[in-house]
Scaffold this active site. Structure first.
Site, PDB file in Angstrom:
ATOM      1  CG  LEU A   1      -1.950  -1.067   1.406  1.00 23.17           C
ATOM      2  CD1 LEU A   1      -2.667  -0.898   2.743  1.00 23.17           C
ATOM      3  CD2 LEU A   1      -2.954  -1.038   0.260  1.00 23.17           C
ATOM      4  CG  ASP A   2       0.353   4.360  -2.807  1.00 26.67           C
ATOM      5  OD1 ASP A   2       1.214   3.632  -3.324  1.00 26.67           O
ATOM      6  OD2 ASP A   2      -0.592   4.863  -3.438  1.00 26.67           O
ATOM      7  CE  LYS A   3       5.404   8.887   4.797  1.00 27.40           C
ATOM      8  NZ  LYS A   3       6.360  10.003   4.643  1.00 27.40           N
TER       9      LYS A   3
ATOM     10  NE  ARG B   1      -2.437   8.568  -4.603  1.00 27.74           N
ATOM     11  CZ  ARG B   1      -1.142   8.731  -4.331  1.00 27.74           C
ATOM     12  NH1 ARG B   1      -0.384   7.680  -4.072  1.00 27.74           N
ATOM     13  NH2 ARG B   1      -0.618   9.942  -4.334  1.00 27.74           N
TER      14      ARG B   1
END
Length: 322
Positions: A148-150, A251
């Site tokens: 997962l993104d930060k 996104r």
């Protein structure tokens, strides 16, 4: 990285570009005249470690050099190849001998990379699992099957042995598992339900970003559903179900249909102009992309039983919804 903060003795100055090399990509040119590979040069450029001789930052690997260009390369200090175990907060949702399911907090990087060698999920897993993590991901990514993104929170599955890692990776590869996200986006989706089906690849104008592309890229499919209209239509809570797993997929797809995520500094576009409405100000001030992995379903890699997990929104996103 700010040029003025770099120790000048750490900078490698290159020779000027001769006239016959004008028009060559800068990453190709620098790899020709240094001991660094082209991929290493690109990595240094992406991490803001390459400058023109006057101190201006070189922003893109595909920039074309011109006669007389000279560059300064900052080579970061070497770091240990093997991440260290760190006793960090880790919310374990489920655990058995083969897998972990965790609720990753927003702000935590998944695995060590340039600029983030400590405080990552991998560092936390090494402390929590001791010697029980799969090694297929290599020394930098032990146990990590997906990421997962930060600044994205939510559910992740981690492999504790190589067989579990291999079988989970196969499910991700053929998209046989289900992952659902909750996102808060600008505006109200119309129609309220739909499918985004296209191809995602590197943004041709900015290699650090992804984009919907006409040529190349990888097939990406997102099913979306409006859950709740927020703030009189200024924003919406949306469920996004991934049928593929591309970098920044939710996104990019939400932005592509005109509804970027609240707080997304990379792909987001908040409403322009001043707005005295306190609710809108609150939305604009949200400090991360409002994205949460709240459901995951997969087949247990060893028992072959169906596993399903669901967790509620984290407090920061729930405060927005409430």
């Amino acid at each position: 990285m700010d040029f003025k903060d770099i120790r000048k003795e750490n900078l490698l100055k290159t020779e000027p570009v001769p006239s016959e090399k004008t028009g060559v990509r800068v990453d190709k040119w620098l790899s020709e005249i240094t001991d660094f590979s082209r991929s290493r040069i690109s990595s240094l450029i992406d991490s803001e470690n390459v400058f023109y001789e006057n101190g201006d930052l070189l922003k893109s690997s595909d920039k074309k050099v011109v006669t007389g260009d000279s560059f300064l390369i900052n080579v970061p200090e070497p770091v240990p190849a093997v991440p260290v175990a760190q006793d960090l907060p880790l919310e374990v949702v489920y655990e058995d001998d083969d897998i972990l399911v965790i609720n990753k907090a927003a702000g935590m990087v998944v695995h060590p990379a340039c600029g983030n060698y400590e405080g990552t999920l991998v560092n936390a897993l090494l402390a929590y699992c001791k010697d029980s993590l799969s090694g297929i991901g290599g020394v930098i990514r032990p146990g990590i099957v997906h990421r997962l993104d930060k600044d994205t929170s939510g559910l992740m599955v981690v492999a504790k042995n190589d067989l579990a890692h291999q079988k989970l990776s196969e499910q991700f590869s053929v998209h046989s598992l289900d992952r659902c996200y909750l996102a808060i986006v600008w505006g109200v989706l119309n129609p309220p339900n739909g499918i985004v089906d296209n191809f995602i690849g590197r943004n041709p104008n900015d290699r650090k970003k992804m984009a919907v592309v006409q040529n190349g890229g990888k097939h990406a499919v997102t099913h979306y559903k409006l859950i709740k209209v927020l703030y009189n239509g200024a924003a919406s809570l949306v469920e996004c179900s991934l049928k593929t797993g591309r970098t920044h997929q939710v996104r990019v797809h939400m932005t592509s249909i005109g509804h970027p995520l609240i707080g997304d500094a990379t792909y987001g576009r908040s409403p322009r102009g001043e707005n005295k409405n306190e609710s809108i100000k609150k939305l604009k001030a949200f400090p991360r992309q409002a994205l949460h992995s709240y459901k995951i379903r997969f087949i247990h890699p060893i028992t072959n039983k169906e596993m399903f997990f669901e967790i509620p929104l984290p407090k920061d996103m729930n405060d927005i919804v409430k």
